[in-house]
Design a protein around this motif. Structure first.
Motif, PDB file in Angstrom:
ATOM      1  N   ALA A  69     -31.918   9.907   2.618  1.00  0.00           N
ATOM      2  CA  ALA A  69     -30.914  10.967   2.499  1.00  0.00           C
ATOM      3  C   ALA A  69     -30.912  11.867   3.731  1.00  0.00           C
ATOM      4  O   ALA A  69     -29.843  12.264   4.225  1.00  0.00           O
ATOM      5  CB  ALA A  69     -31.177  11.788   1.241  1.00  0.00           C
ATOM      6  N   LEU A  70     -32.089  12.203   4.261  1.00  0.00           N
ATOM      7  CA  LEU A  70     -32.172  13.056   5.446  1.00  0.00           C
ATOM      8  C   LEU A  70     -31.602  12.349   6.673  1.00  0.00           C
ATOM      9  O   LEU A  70     -30.950  12.976   7.515  1.00  0.00           O
ATOM     10  CB  LEU A  70     -33.624  13.470   5.687  1.00  0.00           C
ATOM     11  CG  LEU A  70     -34.228  14.419   4.643  1.00  0.00           C
ATOM     12  CD1 LEU A  70     -35.734  14.553   4.839  1.00  0.00           C
ATOM     13  CD2 LEU A  70     -33.568  15.793   4.731  1.00  0.00           C
ATOM     14  N   GLU A  71     -31.845  11.053   6.787  1.00  0.00           N
ATOM     15  CA  GLU A  71     -31.275  10.298   7.900  1.00  0.00           C
ATOM     16  C   GLU A  71     -29.754  10.258   7.800  1.00  0.00           C
ATOM     17  O   GLU A  71     -29.049  10.373   8.810  1.00  0.00           O
ATOM     18  CB  GLU A  71     -31.850   8.885   7.913  1.00  0.00           C
ATOM     19  CG  GLU A  71     -33.308   8.816   8.345  1.00  0.00           C
ATOM     20  CD  GLU A  71     -33.854   7.406   8.279  1.00  0.00           C
ATOM     21  OE1 GLU A  71     -33.133   6.524   7.746  1.00  0.00           O
ATOM     22  OE2 GLU A  71     -34.985   7.173   8.743  1.00  0.00           O
ATOM     23  N   ALA A  72     -29.235  10.104   6.579  1.00  0.00           N
ATOM     24  CA  ALA A  72     -27.781  10.082   6.403  1.00  0.00           C
ATOM     25  C   ALA A  72     -27.152  11.425   6.756  1.00  0.00           C
ATOM     26  O   ALA A  72     -26.025  11.482   7.264  1.00  0.00           O
ATOM     27  CB  ALA A  72     -27.446   9.706   4.957  1.00  0.00           C
ATOM     28  N   LEU A  73     -27.876  12.514   6.519  1.00  0.00           N
ATOM     29  CA  LEU A  73     -27.371  13.848   6.847  1.00  0.00           C
ATOM     30  C   LEU A  73     -27.559  14.201   8.316  1.00  0.00           C
ATOM     31  O   LEU A  73     -26.975  15.180   8.795  1.00  0.00           O
ATOM     32  CB  LEU A  73     -28.083  14.898   5.986  1.00  0.00           C
ATOM     33  CG  LEU A  73     -27.784  14.877   4.487  1.00  0.00           C
ATOM     34  CD1 LEU A  73     -28.721  15.827   3.749  1.00  0.00           C
ATOM     35  CD2 LEU A  73     -26.335  15.256   4.221  1.00  0.00           C
ATOM     36  N   GLY A  74     -28.383  13.445   9.037  1.00  0.00           N
ATOM     37  CA  GLY A  74     -28.683  13.785  10.426  1.00  0.00           C
ATOM     38  C   GLY A  74     -29.537  15.025  10.546  1.00  0.00           C
ATOM     39  O   GLY A  74     -29.387  15.814  11.487  1.00  0.00           O
ATOM     40  N   ALA A  75     -30.456  15.211   9.594  1.00  0.00           N
ATOM     41  CA  ALA A  75     -31.309  16.401   9.583  1.00  0.00           C
ATOM     42  C   ALA A  75     -32.272  16.374  10.761  1.00  0.00           C
ATOM     43  O   ALA A  75     -32.558  15.325  11.345  1.00  0.00           O
ATOM     44  CB  ALA A  75     -32.085  16.469   8.266  1.00  0.00           C
ATOM     45  N   ASP A  76     -32.782  17.562  11.120  1.00  0.00           N
ATOM     46  CA  ASP A  76     -33.772  17.661  12.189  1.00  0.00           C
ATOM     47  C   ASP A  76     -34.961  16.757  11.888  1.00  0.00           C
ATOM     48  O   ASP A  76     -35.426  16.676  10.746  1.00  0.00           O
ATOM     49  CB  ASP A  76     -34.256  19.109  12.337  1.00  0.00           C
ATOM     50  CG  ASP A  76     -33.199  19.998  12.972  1.00  0.00           C
ATOM     51  OD1 ASP A  76     -32.349  19.472  13.707  1.00  0.00           O
ATOM     52  OD2 ASP A  76     -33.213  21.221  12.717  1.00  0.00           O
ATOM     53  N   CYS A  77     -35.455  16.094  12.936  1.00  0.00           N
ATOM     54  CA  CYS A  77     -36.577  15.145  12.871  1.00  0.00           C
ATOM     55  C   CYS A  77     -36.175  13.806  12.266  1.00  0.00           C
ATOM     56  O   CYS A  77     -36.971  12.855  12.282  1.00  0.00           O
ATOM     57  CB  CYS A  77     -37.763  15.705  12.086  1.00  0.00           C
ATOM     58  SG  CYS A  77     -38.383  17.277  12.698  1.00  0.00           S
ATOM     59  N   PHE A  78     -34.957  13.705  11.709  1.00  0.00           N
ATOM     60  CA  PHE A  78     -34.487  12.443  11.133  1.00  0.00           C
ATOM     61  C   PHE A  78     -33.071  12.123  11.604  1.00  0.00           C
ATOM     62  O   PHE A  78     -32.352  11.365  10.963  1.00  0.00           O
ATOM     63  CB  PHE A  78     -34.506  12.515   9.601  1.00  0.00           C
ATOM     64  CG  PHE A  78     -35.854  12.809   9.026  1.00  0.00           C
ATOM     65  CD1 PHE A  78     -36.760  11.793   8.787  1.00  0.00           C
ATOM     66  CD2 PHE A  78     -36.228  14.112   8.747  1.00  0.00           C
ATOM     67  CE1 PHE A  78     -38.013  12.073   8.261  1.00  0.00           C
ATOM     68  CE2 PHE A  78     -37.473  14.402   8.216  1.00  0.00           C
ATOM     69  CZ  PHE A  78     -38.371  13.372   7.977  1.00  0.00           C
ATOM     70  N   ALA A  79     -32.674  12.709  12.734  1.00  0.00           N
ATOM     71  CA  ALA A  79     -31.286  12.585  13.179  1.00  0.00           C
ATOM     72  C   ALA A  79     -30.989  11.239  13.812  1.00  0.00           C
ATOM     73  O   ALA A  79     -29.834  10.845  13.903  1.00  0.00           O
ATOM     74  CB  ALA A  79     -30.957  13.705  14.168  1.00  0.00           C
ATOM     75  N   ALA A  80     -32.000  10.519  14.284  1.00  0.00           N
ATOM     76  CA  ALA A  80     -31.771   9.248  14.974  1.00  0.00           C
ATOM     77  C   ALA A  80     -32.561   8.148  14.282  1.00  0.00           C
ATOM     78  O   ALA A  80     -33.666   7.809  14.702  1.00  0.00           O
ATOM     79  CB  ALA A  80     -32.179   9.355  16.443  1.00  0.00           C
ATOM     80  N   PRO A  81     -32.025   7.595  13.184  1.00  0.00           N
ATOM     81  CA  PRO A  81     -32.758   6.529  12.493  1.00  0.00           C
ATOM     82  C   PRO A  81     -32.836   5.277  13.360  1.00  0.00           C
ATOM     83  O   PRO A  81     -31.957   5.047  14.188  1.00  0.00           O
ATOM     84  CB  PRO A  81     -31.920   6.297  11.234  1.00  0.00           C
ATOM     85  CG  PRO A  81     -30.556   6.792  11.580  1.00  0.00           C
ATOM     86  CD  PRO A  81     -30.745   7.892  12.574  1.00  0.00           C
ATOM     87  N   PRO A  82     -33.880   4.454  13.200  1.00  0.00           N
ATOM     88  CA  PRO A  82     -34.967   4.698  12.248  1.00  0.00           C
ATOM     89  C   PRO A  82     -35.910   5.795  12.730  1.00  0.00           C
ATOM     90  O   PRO A  82     -36.084   5.984  13.928  1.00  0.00           O
ATOM     91  CB  PRO A  82     -35.685   3.349  12.196  1.00  0.00           C
ATOM     92  CG  PRO A  82     -35.434   2.754  13.548  1.00  0.00           C
ATOM     93  CD  PRO A  82     -34.045   3.188  13.930  1.00  0.00           C
ATOM     94  N   SER A  83     -36.483   6.530  11.783  1.00  0.00           N
ATOM     95  CA  SER A  83     -37.383   7.626  12.119  1.00  0.00           C
ATOM     96  C   SER A  83     -38.626   7.087  12.813  1.00  0.00           C
ATOM     97  O   SER A  83     -39.069   5.970  12.536  1.00  0.00           O
ATOM     98  CB  SER A  83     -37.788   8.384  10.852  1.00  0.00           C
ATOM     99  OG  SER A  83     -36.645   8.903  10.206  1.00  0.00           O
ATOM    100  N   PRO A  84     -39.197   7.860  13.738  1.00  0.00           N
ATOM    101  CA  PRO A  84     -40.411   7.391  14.420  1.00  0.00           C
ATOM    102  C   PRO A  84     -41.560   7.218  13.439  1.00  0.00           C
ATOM    103  O   PRO A  84     -41.618   7.873  12.402  1.00  0.00           O
ATOM    104  CB  PRO A  84     -40.694   8.517  15.423  1.00  0.00           C
ATOM    105  CG  PRO A  84     -39.993   9.710  14.881  1.00  0.00           C
ATOM    106  CD  PRO A  84     -38.779   9.199  14.175  1.00  0.00           C
TER     107      PRO A  84
END
Length: 556
Positions: free
Chosen positions: A152-167
Motif C-alpha cells: 500500500a505504501l509503495e502504491a501511494l509513493g510514500a517516503d522511503c517506499f516511493a521507488a519500488p521495489p523497496s531496498p
C-alpha cells in the motif's frame, strides 16, 4: 585539587598548534617574525580554521586527566536512562552519525526519508523490537500484514517506499519503518485491512520515535545544525497530526483538525531587525510576530463553551461506562449466588433420601439463606442503577444552559486520530512556537581550506507560548557576531512542532564592520587633512568681510 595542564602537555599543545598553523598557512619558517607575519596575512577562512583548532587544544589542555570522571558520569547517566526505558548515549551518537553523513554531501535541509530511516534503525527501536520478538505469548504483527502495508505504501509513493521495489533492509528495521510510515499515512490507507495488533504496535513505535526526535532536536541545537533542527520540527508536526507531507492536501487536513477544536488556522507575519556589530561582539536580533488569527472576546467565549460541552460529554461517557461496569458486576454476583443456591438445593435434595429429617431441615435452612442473599444482591444492584440514573438526570439539568453552545464543524473523530499540539495548546488556551535564527553562510557549499563543507548555522533560538487572544508577540535574541567582517544574511524561522503548513520566515541583512587599528585611523585622518590643504585644491572660496572672493591656487 586539579593540577591543571602539565609542562609536557603544554609543550605538546604548542607543537600541535604550530603544526596546525603550518597546515593552514603553508609556511615553513617557524621563526617568531615569520609566524607573526603569517598570522597577520591570514584570510577570514584561515582564521576560523585556526581558531577552531586552538579551541580544541585549550579544551584538551584543561580536561587532561579527567577522562575517567567523565566516563563515569556518562555511564551512570546512561544506566539511569536505560532503566527508565529512555534513549541512551549510543542512540544519540547513531543519529548524529546519520545526520553528519548526509551533511558531508549536501548543505540542504535533511530530507524526511533520511530521518525516518535513521529512526527505524536506531538501537533504541531495534532493542525494543527484539525484546518483543522474544516474548512468546505477546501478540505480533504478522508477515502477511507487513507485506500488505508495504504494498500500500509503495502504491501511494510514500517516503522511503516511493521507488519500488523497496531496498532490502534488515527485518527489524523494515518492521519499524513500516509501522512509522503506517502512522503517517493511515488517513489515506483506509481501504487497507489492519488488525488491532498492528495499530497498537504502530502507536508504540511512534511513541519511542518521539523520544528519539527530542534527543536529536536537543543535540542539533547544541551543534548549531540548523538544517537538522528545521527537519526535526517538520517531522514532529507530521507525526503529531498523522500526516505525510507539507502539500496542499495535508495543509487543508490540518486546518480542518485545528478548526474542529475551536481554533483558528494560524496566520503569521514576521518582522525582524538587527544592528550592525564588530567581529566577535554580541549582536541583538529583534523579532516581532503579528497574529492575524487572534481570537476576539466573542471567539474566546464560544471556544470556552465548546470546551466545556466537550468535557461534559467526556464525563458523561465515563459515568455511563462506570454504570455499565457496576451493573455487570451486580449481574455476575447475582448469577454466582443463584448458582450457589441451586447447588446447595441439589445437595440438600440428595441428602434428604440418605440422611435423617434433621439434616434435611438444616439443608432447607441453608437454601433459604442463600436465596435471601441473592435477593439482597439484586436489591443492591437495582439501587445502584437508580442512583446512576438519578445522577445522570441531575447532570443533564445542570448542563442544560450550555447545550446550545456553538460546536465546531462536524468532523469525524476516530479513536486513532491525533491532533498534535493544537489540542495540547488548547488545554492551556495558548499556542506554542519556536523561533530560530539562521546565519546564512556567504560561501555557500565551498569548503574551508583543508576542512569540511561549510553549512549555515543556528545562532539563536527561543521557545514562545502565546495566549490565543494575544495579537502579537516580540522577543530579543542575542548572538555573537561572526569573526569575519562583511555582509551577512539572517533567516528568522517561526516554527510549530504541532501544526503543518503554518510556519513563517523573514530575511534580515546584517553587517559586521571591520575594526580599524589606531595607527591606521591616524593615517587616514592625516590623509584626509592633507586632502583639504589650499595648495591641493584647484579653487578655494574664502569668506571675507566684503563677500566671497575666489583665490587662485599657488603657482597659477
Amino acid at each position: 585539587m586539579d593540577p591543571g595542564p602539565t609542562l609536557d602537555g603544554m609543550q605538546a599543545a604548542d607543537d600541535r598548534f604550530m603544526q596546525a598553523l603550518q597546515k593552514v598557512t603553508g609556511i615553513t619558517d617557524l621563526s617568531e617574525e615569520s609566524v607573526r607575519q603569517a598570522i597577520s596575512e591570514m584570510t577570514v577562512e584561515q582564521r576560523q580554521a585556526l581558531a577552531a583548532e586552538a579551541a580544541e587544544l585549550k579544551k584538551n589542555m584543561f580536561e587532561h586527566g579527567k577522562e575517567e570522571e567523565r566516563q563515569l558520569y556518562f555511564s551512570t547517566l546512561n544506566n539511569e536512562a536505560d532503566r527508565s526505558g529512555m534513549p541512551v548515549g549510543k542512540d544519540g551518537e547513531f543519529l548524529a552519525k546519520k545526520m553528519s553523513s548526509f551533511m558531508d554531501k549536501s548543505t540542504e535541509q535533511t530530507p524526511l526519508p533520511v530521518l525516518l530511516e535513521a529512526l527505524a534503525a536506531a538501537p533504541y527501536l531495534v532493542k525494543d523490537a527484539l525484546a518483543e520478538a522474544q516474548q512468546v505469548d505477546a501478540p505480533k504483527v504478522g508477515a502477511e500484514e507487513l507485506e500488505r502495508m508495504e504494498a500500500a505504501l509503495e502504491a501511494l509513493g510514500a517516503d522511503c517506499f516511493a521507488a519500488p521495489p523497496s531496498p532490502k533492509r534488515p527485518p527489524i528495521v523494515r518492521r519499524n519503518l513500516l509501522l512509522l510510515s503506517l502512522h503517517l499515512n493511515r488517513k489515506r490507507m483506509v481501504e487497507v485491512e489492519l488488525t488491532e495488533v498492528a495499530l497498537k504496535a504502530s502507536s508504540h513505535v511512534v511513541a519511542l520515535a518521539k523520544r528519539l526526535l527530542d534527543m536529536l532536536f536537543a543535540y542539533a541545537m547544541q551543534r548549531a545544525w540548523i538544517k537538522v533542527v528545521l527537519a526535526v520540527t517538520e517531522l514532529q508536526a507530521l507525526i503529531a497530526n498523522g500526516l505525510w507531507a507539507f502539500d496542499d492536501e495535508c495543509k487543508q487536513r490540518n486546518k480542518a483538525q485545528v478548526a474542529f477544536y475551536g481554533l483558528k488556522p494560524p496566520k503569521l507575519s514576521v518582522r525582524a531587525k538587527v544592528n550592525d556589530a564588530f567581529p566577535g561582539e554580541t549582536a541583538t536580533l529583534e523579532v516581532s510576530v503579528a497574529r492575524a488569527h487572534v481570537h476576539s472576546a466573542d471567539d474566546m467565549v464560544a471556544y470556552k463553551k465548546m470546551r466545556a460541552a466537550e468535557e461534559a460529554e467526556v464525563a458523561k461517557e465515563a459515568e455511563a461506562a462506570e454504570a455499565v461496569a457496576v451493573t455487570k458486576t451486580a449481574e455476575e454476583a447475582e448469577a454466582a449466588t443463584e448458582a450457589e443456591a441451586t447447588e446447595a438445593a441439589a445437595e440438600a435434595t440428595e441428602a434428604a433420601g440418605m440422611k435423617e429429617a434433621a439434616e434435611v431441615a438444616e439443608a432447607v435452612e441453608v437454601t433459604e439463606a442463600a436465596v435471601a442473599v441473592a435477593e439482597e444482591v439484586t436489591e443492591a444492584a437495582e439501587a445502584a442503577e437508580a442512583a446512576v440514573a438519578n445522577a445522570e438526570q441531575q447532570q443533564q439539568q445542570q448542563q442544560q444552559p450550555t447545550a446550545t453552545a456553538e460546536v465546531s464543524p462536524n468532523l469525524p473523530r476516530s479513536p486513532d486520530e491525533t491532533v498534535g499540539a493544537a489540542e495540547a495548546a488548547a488545554d492551556a488556551d495558548c499556542e506554542g512556537w519556536w523561533v530560530f535564527a539562521e546565519c546564512v553562510n556567504s560561501r555557500g557549499a565551498a569548503p574551508l581550506p583543508n576542512g569540511p563543507t561549510a553549512h549555515n548555522s543556528l545562532i539563536a533560538q527561543q521557545a514562545v507560548s502565546v495566549p490565543l487572544d494575544g495579537p502579537s508577540f516580540a522577543l530579543r535574541l542575542d548572538f555573537p557576531a561572526p569573526v569575519g567582517h562583511g555582509d551577512y544574511m539572517i533567516h528568522v524561522h517561526v516554527r510549530s512542532c504541532g501544526m503543518v503548513g503554518v510556519d513563517a520566515r523573514a530575511k534580515v541583512p546584517f553587517t559586521v564592520r571591520a575594526k580599524v587599528h589606531k595607527a591606521k585611523r591616524a593615517e587616514r585622518a592625516a590623509k584626509l587633512a592633507a586632502a583639504v590643504e589650499p595648495t591641493a585644491m584647484p579653487e578655494l572660496l574664502c569668506a571675507e568681510k566684503g563677500g566671497v572672493q575666489a583665490v587662485e591656487p599657488a603657482g597659477a
